[in-house]
Design an enzyme around this catalytic site. Structure first.
Site, mmCIF file in Angstrom:
data_model
loop_
_atom_site.group_PDB
_atom_site.id
_atom_site.type_symbol
_atom_site.label_atom_id
_atom_site.label_comp_id
_atom_site.label_asym_id
_atom_site.label_seq_id
_atom_site.Cartn_x
_atom_site.Cartn_y
_atom_site.Cartn_z
ATOM 1 C CG ASN A 7 6.222 5.424 16.806
ATOM 2 O OD1 ASN A 7 5.277 6.117 16.411
ATOM 3 N ND2 ASN A 7 6.580 4.310 16.212
ATOM 4 N NE ARG A 92 6.911 6.075 12.388
ATOM 5 C CZ ARG A 92 5.859 5.305 12.171
ATOM 6 N NH1 ARG A 92 5.113 4.911 13.172
ATOM 7 N NH2 ARG A 92 5.555 4.921 10.960
ATOM 8 C CG HIS A 181 7.936 1.034 5.836
ATOM 9 N ND1 HIS A 181 7.333 0.175 4.953
ATOM 10 C CD2 HIS A 181 7.241 0.948 6.985
ATOM 11 C CE1 HIS A 181 6.297 -0.412 5.557
ATOM 12 N NE2 HIS A 181 6.224 0.049 6.793
ATOM 13 N N GLY A 211 6.928 -6.420 6.875
ATOM 14 C CA GLY A 211 6.340 -6.605 8.203
ATOM 15 C C GLY A 211 4.845 -6.722 8.046
ATOM 16 N N GLY A 213 3.014 -4.089 7.584
ATOM 17 C CA GLY A 213 3.032 -3.267 6.374
ATOM 18 C C GLY A 213 4.354 -3.542 5.667
ATOM 19 N NE ARG A 242 -1.402 -0.950 5.793
ATOM 20 C CZ ARG A 242 -0.219 -0.475 6.170
ATOM 21 N NH1 ARG A 242 0.556 0.153 5.302
ATOM 22 N NH2 ARG A 242 0.184 -0.612 7.405
ATOM 23 C CG ASP A 284 1.388 -13.394 12.754
ATOM 24 O OD1 ASP A 284 2.303 -14.099 12.273
ATOM 25 O OD2 ASP A 284 1.520 -12.715 13.782
ATOM 26 C CG PHE A 285 3.720 -13.259 6.670
ATOM 27 C CD1 PHE A 285 3.091 -12.037 6.895
ATOM 28 C CD2 PHE A 285 4.031 -13.598 5.364
ATOM 29 C CE1 PHE A 285 2.781 -11.181 5.845
ATOM 30 C CE2 PHE A 285 3.728 -12.758 4.301
ATOM 31 C CZ PHE A 285 3.097 -11.550 4.544
ATOM 32 N N GLY A 332 9.518 -7.480 10.615
ATOM 33 C CA GLY A 332 9.021 -8.715 11.244
ATOM 34 C C GLY A 332 9.138 -9.970 10.391
ATOM 35 N N GLY A 334 10.718 -10.210 7.271
ATOM 36 C CA GLY A 334 12.052 -10.279 6.663
ATOM 37 C C GLY A 334 13.118 -10.751 7.639
ATOM 38 C CD GLU A 335 14.114 -7.294 11.737
ATOM 39 O OE1 GLU A 335 13.982 -7.637 12.922
ATOM 40 O OE2 GLU A 335 13.967 -6.114 11.353
ATOM 41 C CG ASN A 336 11.464 -12.659 13.218
ATOM 42 O OD1 ASN A 336 12.423 -12.904 13.939
ATOM 43 N ND2 ASN A 336 10.745 -11.549 13.329
ATOM 44 C CD GLU A 385 11.176 1.883 11.526
ATOM 45 O OE1 GLU A 385 10.398 2.491 10.802
ATOM 46 O OE2 GLU A 385 10.860 0.836 12.103
HETATM 47 P P1 AMP Z 1 6.403 -5.686 11.954
HETATM 48 O O1 AMP Z 1 5.262 -4.970 11.315
HETATM 49 O O2 AMP Z 1 7.725 -5.379 11.355
HETATM 50 O O3 AMP Z 1 6.401 -5.602 13.450
HETATM 51 O O4 AMP Z 1 6.155 -7.247 11.634
HETATM 52 C C1 AMP Z 1 5.121 -7.958 12.229
HETATM 53 C C2 AMP Z 1 4.845 -9.225 11.441
HETATM 54 O O5 AMP Z 1 6.035 -10.045 11.384
HETATM 55 C C3 AMP Z 1 3.820 -10.143 12.083
HETATM 56 O O6 AMP Z 1 2.510 -9.779 11.749
HETATM 57 C C4 AMP Z 1 4.176 -11.488 11.483
HETATM 58 O O7 AMP Z 1 3.454 -11.627 10.281
HETATM 59 C C5 AMP Z 1 5.633 -11.388 11.127
HETATM 60 N N1 AMP Z 1 6.481 -12.315 11.898
HETATM 61 C C6 AMP Z 1 7.014 -12.148 13.116
HETATM 62 N N2 AMP Z 1 7.715 -13.247 13.485
HETATM 63 C C7 AMP Z 1 7.634 -14.126 12.458
HETATM 64 C C8 AMP Z 1 8.137 -15.451 12.206
HETATM 65 N N3 AMP Z 1 8.886 -16.087 13.085
HETATM 66 N N4 AMP Z 1 7.821 -16.034 11.024
HETATM 67 C C9 AMP Z 1 7.041 -15.398 10.122
HETATM 68 N N5 AMP Z 1 6.552 -14.165 10.295
HETATM 69 C C10 AMP Z 1 6.835 -13.533 11.446
#
Ligand code: AMP
Length: 398
Positions: A7, A92, A181, A211, A213, A242, A284-285, A332, A334-336, A385
């Site tokens: 990638n 990718r 995506h 994530g 995005g 965004r 960052d969430f 990111g 959704g999984e965490n 992916e």
């Molecule tokens: P991705 O673009 O899929 O790599 O997701 C990255 C984003 O996932 C980060 O900017 C965070 O906002 C979010 N993230 C990662 N870990 C956590 C967590 N434990 N709780 C909330 N948000 C998370």
């Protein structure tokens, strides 16, 4: 069979070497600061091999690929004896326009077609092309496959992908919704069908890739019928930085008011908006959850907007598909973030969704987070992916 997944970004290059017999990742890594100075972090995932994490001169992507091959084949850090053990490379590629509805073997004609899609993804496709050319230069005749972010969405019907603009802009310029995506939406929807033990052809799925995005996809019978990102990845949900959907009149108003150039305006919409722009705290969430818990009202508003938009777009997809069997959270956030999943899922009461709070606390695996009596199943599925790219590459070179 061993497949290298690449990638390539403008100054970075992520990779994984995957053993297709077991689908195990043998090694993964990241080259950064390509064209500036260069740094490689290489992590072998087999016993007895060491992590390499040092500066390596990378004036171009070719030196980066050469460094990756050097580490993959080294006695100290490596996981294969020589480059000959790498059977193929899967790349990718962000934008395949309307030319590519599936992955393809890379030929000169395919390279030309990817180049023709540069105007649609001016930041990403050139970097992807550079990565492919660098691999070809270093790896010679090893077969290479392109896997496009946009391909999965090519099944959308015209009523979903057309913009209500004069038709000539579609016909002459390809202005339409493409979506992104796609590789992630494809992976999680097919995994969702496996977890449900049903053929994907019989399922209606809303896939929520959340994530930095974020995008949603409506997947009916295994085919994407709508998605929230558009001609570019700027639209749909509010994201980390965004803006998501926006009245074009706002752009004209702000440009006139502040004398912004179009580049300055787009920089604001892409880099300074979203939950960062609303909260003033972070994109960052994790930071937003913390700030909101401490009483920061704008952080809470940004989170509320995000949950609301996911629920609103998901609801529109239930209408578009005339029903839904499963909702999937991935990427990111959704999984965490169990808090985000819980807050969004609350909106789905009208669908008979019930969340198992204990299951929703788990992380890092495929989990069904709905209760057995929930009318619609809800899953958390970590996206993969790289595995999709490796599988497509295997299938195409076979
Ligand atoms: P991705 O673009 O899929 O790599 O997701 C990255 C984003 O996932 C980060 O900017 C965070 O906002 C979010 N993230 C990662 N870990 C956590 C967590 N434990 N709780 C909330 N948000 C998370």
């Amino acid at each position: 069979m061993k497949i290298l997944v690449i990638n390539a970004g403008s100054s970075s290059l992520k990779y994984q070497l995957i053993d297709m017999e077991t689908e195990a990742v043998l090694a993964k890594g990241l080259c950064e600061r390509i064209g500036i100075d260069g740094h490689l972090k290489h992590t072998p995932l087999v016993e007895g091999k060491e992590v390499f994490n040092e500066d390596v001169a990378m004036p171009t992507h070719s030196e980066a690929i050469a460094a990756v091959i050097d580490k993959l084949t080294s006695p100290q850090y490596g996981v294969v004896n020589s480059m000959k053990e790498i059977d193929a490379v899967g790349h990718r590629v962000v934008h395949g326009g309307e030319k590519f509805a599936s992955s393809v073997l890379i030929t000169d004609d395919v390279m030309k077609a990817i180049e023709e899609c540069i105007p649609f993804a001016p930041l990403h496709n050139p970097a992807n092309i550079t990565g492919i050319k660098a691999c070809q230069a270093v790896m010679g005749k090893v077969p290479m496959v392109a896997v496009f972010d946009t391909a999965f969405h090519q099944t959308m019907p015209g009523k979903a992908y057309m913009y209500a603009l004069p038709y000539q802009y579609y016909l002459s310029n390809g202005v339409r919704r493409y979506g992104f995506h796609g590789t992630s939406h494809r992976y999680v929807s097919s995994r969702c069908a496996e977890l449900m033990g049903k053929p994907i052809e019989e399922l209606k799925i809303v896939s929520c890739h959340m994530g930095n995005g974020s995008s949603l996809a409506a997947i009916d019978g295994g085919k994407c019928v709508d998605t929230s990102m558009g001609f570019t990845p700027l639209v749909g949900l509010p994201m980390g930085t965004r803006c998501g959907d926006l009245d074009a009149g706002v752009i004209q108003y702000l440009m006139n008011k502040y004398g912004y150039s179009i580049d300055e305006m787009l920089n604001i919409l892409n880099k300074k908006s979203g939950v960062l722009g609303v909260s003033g705290v972070s994109s960052d969430f994790r930071d937003l959850d913390k700030a909101a818990a401490e009483g920061n009202e704008r952080a809470q508003l940004a989170l509320d907007m995000f949950h609301y938009w996911v629920a609103k777009v998901a609801g529109s997809y239930v209408a578009a598909m005339n029903g839904v069997d499963a909702i999937v959270y991935t990427a990111g956030v959704g999984e965490n973030s169990s808090a985000t999943r819980a807050a969004i899922s609350k909106y789905f009461g009208y669908l008979g969704v019930k969340i198992d709070e204990e299951a929703n606390k788990k992380r890092g695996e495929d989990i069904e987070i709905s209760t057995p009596d929930s009318k619609v199943k809800v899953f958390v599925i970590p996206t993969n992916e790289e595995l999709v790219i490796a599988r497509d590459t295997r299938d195409i070179i076979a």
